[in-house]
Design an enzyme around this catalytic site. Structure first.
Site, PDB file in Angstrom:
ATOM      1  N   ASP A 121       0.796  -1.227   0.000  1.00 32.40           N
ATOM      2  CA  ASP A 121       0.000   0.000   0.000  1.00 32.40           C
ATOM      3  C   ASP A 121       0.831   1.282   0.000  1.00 32.40           C
ATOM      4  OD1 ASP A 121      -2.058  -1.803   0.306  1.00 32.40           O
ATOM      5  OD2 ASP A 121      -2.922  -0.845   2.069  1.00 32.40           O
TER       6      ASP A 121
ATOM      7  N   HIS B 299      -6.383   2.973  -4.044  1.00 28.73           N
ATOM      8  CA  HIS B 299      -6.262   3.192  -2.592  1.00 28.73           C
ATOM      9  C   HIS B 299      -6.655   4.620  -2.228  1.00 28.73           C
ATOM     10  CE1 HIS B 299      -5.163   1.970   1.356  1.00 28.73           C
ATOM     11  NE2 HIS B 299      -4.013   2.609   1.430  1.00 28.73           N
TER      12      HIS B 299
ATOM     13  N   HIS C 295      -5.737   9.528   0.414  1.00 33.32           N
ATOM     14  CA  HIS C 295      -5.622   8.749   1.650  1.00 33.32           C
ATOM     15  C   HIS C 295      -6.172   9.497   2.869  1.00 33.32           C
ATOM     16  CE1 HIS C 295      -3.857   5.882   4.547  1.00 33.32           C
ATOM     17  NE2 HIS C 295      -3.669   5.081   3.500  1.00 33.32           N
TER      18      HIS C 295
ATOM     19  N   HIS D 121       3.780  -2.109   3.041  1.00 31.66           N
ATOM     20  CA  HIS D 121       3.742  -0.745   2.497  1.00 31.66           C
ATOM     21  C   HIS D 121       5.039  -0.417   1.769  1.00 31.66           C
ATOM     22  CE1 HIS D 121       0.750  -0.710   5.733  1.00 31.66           C
ATOM     23  NE2 HIS D 121       0.167   0.296   5.093  1.00 31.66           N
TER      24      HIS D 121
END
Length: 238
Positions: free
Chosen positions: A59, A110, A114, A204
């Site tokens: 991510d 995503h 964010h 990540h």
């Protein structure tokens, strides 16, 4: 951040989003203990993958330093992963998105920026965060993602409904080493090494120094491969 009235959720929405956030900690724990994690549907995110595979998801990229290092690592171990990308970073580094795809990895949405808690966003802002990222990724590589992960794993009925309406499959995770906190290489290794068939691993490549994640995966990937696990993409089993 857009502060137009239709982008601001009422105050109670923040409390609801935080409650859902903590509820999902318990759900993920239960999913980890299941023989086969739930593969999800329109009204529930996928915590696992069907069959004997395991999914590695990454991510918060693309990042100019850590994404290339992650790609080199995956190539060395011949592992396919799914990169959940942030739209603003896609716009800044489209060449990295193209490199991810050309290396045979999958990409997912995503959100654009964010924001957290994601489930507290008003519906128009929530939809825009997802839809704009679809456009950015398509502009970068000529294809639209079919997978979505909520920032922070912050799901709600509105998030799941919007995701489904946009033709996306919602993907959560089963194993979380909290590598974004930089807890130490040994702790990341220990957590990820617990992964087993049917589970989704979370890592990540953006949002900070990811040297611990890269170092840990260099140990974990051959360990999991040595146990006979094969790495697949959520949603397709390949």
């Amino acid at each position: 951040m857009n502060t137009a009235p239709d982008s601001v959720a009422p105050p109670w929405a923040y409390l609801s989003a935080q409650a859902l956030h903590y509820l999902f900690f318990a759900v993920r724990g239960q999913q980890f203990l299941r023989r086969q994690a739930t593969v999800g549907g329109r009204h529930w995110p996928a915590f696992g993958v069907p069959g004997p595979g395991v999914a590695l998801t990454i991510d918060d990229g693309p990042h100019p330093e850590w994404t290339p290092r992650m790609l080199d690592l995956l190539d060395r171990h011949q592992v396919r992963a799914t990169f959940f990308l942030i739209g603003d970073r896609v716009r800044e580094r489209p060449e990295l998105v193209r490199r991810i795809v050309s290396a045979g990895h999958a990409i997912g949405n995503h959100s654009m920026s964010h924001p957290q808690p994601f489930a507290a966003l008003a519906r128009p802002r929530l939809r825009a965060e997802i839809a704009r990222t679809q456009v950015e990724i398509e502009d970068a590589v000529g294809l639209r993602p079919v997978l979505f992960r909520a920032p922070g794993g912050n799901w709600s009925p509105d998030v799941l409904r919007t995701t489904a309406d946009l033709g996306l499959t919602s993907i959560d995770w089963t194993v979380n080493p909290s590598d974004w906190r930089s807890p130490g290489v040994s702790r990341i290794i220990r957590s990820l090494s617990r992964g087993r068939s049917g589970q989704v691993l979370l890592c990540h490549d953006g949002g900070g120094d990811r040297s611990q994640t890269v170092e840990a995966l260099d140990t974990v990937l051959p360990r999991l491969l040595g146990r006979g696990l094969r790495f697949v993409i959520p949603g397709d089993g390949r």
